[in-house]
Design a protein around this motif. Structure first.
Motif, PDB file in Angstrom:
ATOM      1  N   GLY A   1      28.770  75.495 -43.533  1.00 50.63           N
ATOM      2  CA  GLY A   1      29.876  75.581 -42.591  1.00 50.63           C
ATOM      3  C   GLY A   1      30.450  76.967 -42.441  1.00 50.63           C
ATOM      4  O   GLY A   1      31.604  77.128 -42.042  1.00 50.63           O
ATOM      5  N   VAL A   2      29.655  78.000 -42.742  1.00 51.58           N
ATOM      6  CA  VAL A   2      30.125  79.381 -42.695  1.00 51.58           C
ATOM      7  C   VAL A   2      29.555  80.066 -41.455  1.00 51.58           C
ATOM      8  O   VAL A   2      28.338  80.088 -41.250  1.00 51.58           O
ATOM      9  N   VAL A   3      30.432  80.614 -40.619  1.00 46.64           N
ATOM     10  CA  VAL A   3      30.008  81.395 -39.461  1.00 46.64           C
ATOM     11  C   VAL A   3      29.737  82.821 -39.945  1.00 46.64           C
ATOM     12  O   VAL A   3      30.659  83.593 -40.178  1.00 46.64           O
ATOM     13  N   ASN A   4      28.471  83.163 -40.084  1.00 43.67           N
ATOM     14  CA  ASN A   4      28.099  84.436 -40.693  1.00 43.67           C
ATOM     15  C   ASN A   4      27.599  85.421 -39.642  1.00 43.67           C
ATOM     16  O   ASN A   4      26.413  85.457 -39.311  1.00 43.67           O
ATOM     17  N   LEU A   5      28.505  86.240 -39.114  1.00 41.54           N
ATOM     18  CA  LEU A   5      28.123  87.256 -38.141  1.00 41.54           C
ATOM     19  C   LEU A   5      27.370  88.415 -38.769  1.00 41.54           C
ATOM     20  O   LEU A   5      26.786  89.229 -38.054  1.00 41.54           O
ATOM     21  N   ALA A   6      27.378  88.502 -40.096  1.00 36.79           N
ATOM     22  CA  ALA A   6      26.707  89.608 -40.782  1.00 36.79           C
ATOM     23  C   ALA A   6      25.240  89.303 -41.060  1.00 36.79           C
ATOM     24  O   ALA A   6      24.564  90.088 -41.726  1.00 36.79           O
ATOM     25  N   HIS A   7      24.734  88.176 -40.554  1.00 32.70           N
ATOM     26  CA  HIS A   7      23.358  87.783 -40.868  1.00 32.70           C
ATOM     27  C   HIS A   7      22.352  88.820 -40.363  1.00 32.70           C
ATOM     28  O   HIS A   7      21.342  89.077 -41.020  1.00 32.70           O
ATOM     29  N   GLY A   8      22.610  89.407 -39.197  1.00 32.48           N
ATOM     30  CA  GLY A   8      21.718  90.437 -38.683  1.00 32.48           C
ATOM     31  C   GLY A   8      21.675  91.672 -39.567  1.00 32.48           C
ATOM     32  O   GLY A   8      20.662  92.384 -39.598  1.00 32.48           O
ATOM     33  N   SER A   9      22.751  91.920 -40.300  1.00 34.99           N
ATOM     34  CA  SER A   9      22.777  93.076 -41.204  1.00 34.99           C
ATOM     35  C   SER A   9      21.793  92.902 -42.354  1.00 34.99           C
ATOM     36  O   SER A   9      21.255  93.885 -42.864  1.00 34.99           O
ATOM     37  N   PHE A  10      21.553  91.655 -42.777  1.00 35.16           N
ATOM     38  CA  PHE A  10      20.570  91.407 -43.833  1.00 35.16           C
ATOM     39  C   PHE A  10      19.156  91.755 -43.334  1.00 35.16           C
ATOM     40  O   PHE A  10      18.336  92.254 -44.099  1.00 35.16           O
ATOM     41  N   TYR A  11      18.909  91.481 -42.051  1.00 35.74           N
ATOM     42  CA  TYR A  11      17.641  91.876 -41.428  1.00 35.74           C
ATOM     43  C   TYR A  11      17.497  93.403 -41.450  1.00 35.74           C
ATOM     44  O   TYR A  11      16.434  93.930 -41.811  1.00 35.74           O
ATOM     45  N   MET A  12      18.568  94.104 -41.078  1.00 30.81           N
ATOM     46  CA  MET A  12      18.551  95.567 -41.067  1.00 30.81           C
ATOM     47  C   MET A  12      18.344  96.119 -42.477  1.00 30.81           C
ATOM     48  O   MET A  12      17.524  97.026 -42.695  1.00 30.81           O
ATOM     49  N   LEU A  13      19.075  95.590 -43.444  1.00 29.94           N
ATOM     50  CA  LEU A  13      18.947  96.070 -44.826  1.00 29.94           C
ATOM     51  C   LEU A  13      17.545  95.809 -45.363  1.00 29.94           C
ATOM     52  O   LEU A  13      17.007  96.625 -46.119  1.00 29.94           O
ATOM     53  N   GLY A  14      16.948  94.671 -44.971  1.00 27.79           N
ATOM     54  CA  GLY A  14      15.582  94.399 -45.384  1.00 27.79           C
ATOM     55  C   GLY A  14      14.615  95.427 -44.831  1.00 27.79           C
ATOM     56  O   GLY A  14      13.720  95.901 -45.536  1.00 27.79           O
TER      57      GLY A  14
ATOM     58  N   VAL B   1       7.734  92.437 -52.042  1.00 24.34           N
ATOM     59  CA  VAL B   1       7.996  91.594 -53.222  1.00 24.34           C
ATOM     60  C   VAL B   1       9.272  92.034 -53.924  1.00 24.34           C
ATOM     61  O   VAL B   1      10.150  91.209 -54.229  1.00 24.34           O
ATOM     62  N   LEU B   2       9.384  93.334 -54.190  1.00 22.96           N
ATOM     63  CA  LEU B   2      10.573  93.843 -54.863  1.00 22.96           C
ATOM     64  C   LEU B   2      11.808  93.679 -53.982  1.00 22.96           C
ATOM     65  O   LEU B   2      12.896  93.319 -54.464  1.00 22.96           O
ATOM     66  N   GLY B   3      11.663  93.921 -52.682  1.00 26.30           N
ATOM     67  CA  GLY B   3      12.780  93.766 -51.757  1.00 26.30           C
ATOM     68  C   GLY B   3      13.259  92.331 -51.680  1.00 26.30           C
ATOM     69  O   GLY B   3      14.462  92.077 -51.533  1.00 26.30           O
ATOM     70  N   THR B   4      12.353  91.360 -51.778  1.00 29.21           N
ATOM     71  CA  THR B   4      12.743  89.942 -51.770  1.00 29.21           C
ATOM     72  C   THR B   4      13.579  89.606 -52.990  1.00 29.21           C
ATOM     73  O   THR B   4      14.597  88.908 -52.891  1.00 29.21           O
ATOM     74  N   VAL B   5      13.164  90.102 -54.144  1.00 29.51           N
ATOM     75  CA  VAL B   5      13.943  89.872 -55.370  1.00 29.51           C
ATOM     76  C   VAL B   5      15.338  90.489 -55.245  1.00 29.51           C
ATOM     77  O   VAL B   5      16.350  89.865 -55.592  1.00 29.51           O
ATOM     78  N   LEU B   6      15.395  91.717 -54.729  1.00 25.54           N
ATOM     79  CA  LEU B   6      16.689  92.380 -54.544  1.00 25.54           C
ATOM     80  C   LEU B   6      17.562  91.621 -53.548  1.00 25.54           C
ATOM     81  O   LEU B   6      18.783  91.513 -53.732  1.00 25.54           O
ATOM     82  N   ALA B   7      16.952  91.065 -52.496  1.00 30.99           N
ATOM     83  CA  ALA B   7      17.711  90.311 -51.487  1.00 30.99           C
ATOM     84  C   ALA B   7      18.310  89.046 -52.094  1.00 30.99           C
ATOM     85  O   ALA B   7      19.455  88.687 -51.792  1.00 30.99           O
ATOM     86  N   ILE B   8      17.546  88.362 -52.938  1.00 29.50           N
ATOM     87  CA  ILE B   8      18.060  87.148 -53.582  1.00 29.50           C
ATOM     88  C   ILE B   8      19.235  87.483 -54.498  1.00 29.50           C
ATOM     89  O   ILE B   8      20.274  86.804 -54.471  1.00 29.50           O
ATOM     90  N   VAL B   9      19.078  88.534 -55.290  1.00 28.42           N
ATOM     91  CA  VAL B   9      20.174  88.946 -56.190  1.00 28.42           C
ATOM     92  C   VAL B   9      21.395  89.366 -55.381  1.00 28.42           C
ATOM     93  O   VAL B   9      22.535  88.995 -55.704  1.00 28.42           O
TER      94      VAL B   9
END
Length: 287
Positions: free
Chosen positions: A35-48, A67-75
């Motif tokens: 139920g969270v309106v997350n306007l920052a979701h596109g920023s996760f794409y950019m950071l990736g 692989v390393l970036g996925t682990v960092l994204a989860i953390v």
């Protein structure tokens, strides 16, 4: 349009649609289940994307960077949920919008301080740098097929996770009735943290695998965020299956619209969204 050009545009539309699904799947999980309106979701794409460019430049391998970036994204997702989002679940959507809108500026400033404001390009791995010839003059890059393959594999994995595992059963229960799920002993806080981290990771992976074909540049998450919201609305909020079908539809309309109706290509996706909402206001599929 001859058969070879049609095939190229079809492959492009499928690849774009699958990439949109990666973004929209994470967004619809966070929006529909938490139920969270997350306007920052596109920023996760950019950071990736920036993470893939930076790590691949240092490690010399895009695969290791992903692989390393996925682990960092989860953390990163787990930390962000614990420090910020956890305190906004019971708040109004306006508060969530203000929080995530502010995060967009914070992430952009972080990106500027860490990586600068230049446009960068991530190198395609040598193993995937070839093209498949379609005619004497036309060919299709292998790396684009690789993107489609990764997205399909992750889509299948996401389907199996949600529909065939105990964790998926808990996610569905929490989405249907949070209070009842808590009464049955499900740790909703832990569940929400997992869902949020999964959503962040999907967006980051999309950015990482797309970085060699789209370049890496400031504010690159803004446009894809709009398209991801369009996919979520068309597919139905909270429906991963709907997000997949809607993403492919948007990919087809956007890609072929730019080829066949370039003067109207900017509005065709929104015409599609309006038509679907007039037909089914809740989207193609309910949660």
């Amino acid at each position: 349009m001859d058969l070879a050009n049609f095939l190229i545009q079809l492959l492009n539309s499928v690849q774009y649609g699958l990439l949109l699904f990666m973004l929209a799947a994470g967004l619809t999980l966070i929006f529909g289940i938490m139920g969270v309106v997350n306007l920052a979701h596109g920023s996760f794409y950019m950071l990736g994307a920036y993470t893939a460019w930076s790590l691949s430049s240092q490690l010399g391998s895009l695969a290791l960077a992903i692989v390393l970036g996925t682990v960092l994204a989860i953390v990163f997702g787990l930390l962000l949920e614990r420090l910020l989002f956890r305190h906004f679940y019971a708040r109004d959507h306006l508060d969530q919008v203000l929080l995530t809108f502010g995060l967009i500026y914070i992430f952009e400033e972080m990106r500027s301080l860490i990586w600068g404001d230049d446009v960068h390009g991530t190198r395609v791995p040598a193993l995937l740098s070839d093209s498949i010839p379609l005619t004497d003059t036309l060919s299709y890059p292998v790396y684009r097929l690789f993107i489609s393959g990764v997205c399909i594999a992750l889509a299948i994995g996401l389907y199996l996770l949600i529909s065939k595992t105990r964790l998926g059963m808990k996610i569905r229960a929490g989405a249907f009735n949070r209070d009842m799920a808590e009464a049955l002993g499900i740790n909703i806080r832990r569940l929400y943290a997992i869902v949020f981290a999964l959503g962040v990771a999907l967006a980051a992976i999309a950015g990482m695998i797309a970085s060699p074909i789209s370049s890496v540049y400031p504010n690159m998450g803004s446009q894809v965020l709009i398209m991801a919201f369009v996919v979520v609305v068309i597919g139905g909020i909270g429906s991963v299956r709907g997000a997949m079908i809607a993403a492919l539809l948007v990919g087809l309309v956007d890609t072929f619209g730019k080829v066949l109706l370039p003067a109207m290509s900017g509005m065709l996706v929104y015409v599609l969204m309006a038509a679907v909402l007039l037909w089914k206001p809740e989207g193609l599929f309910k949660q």
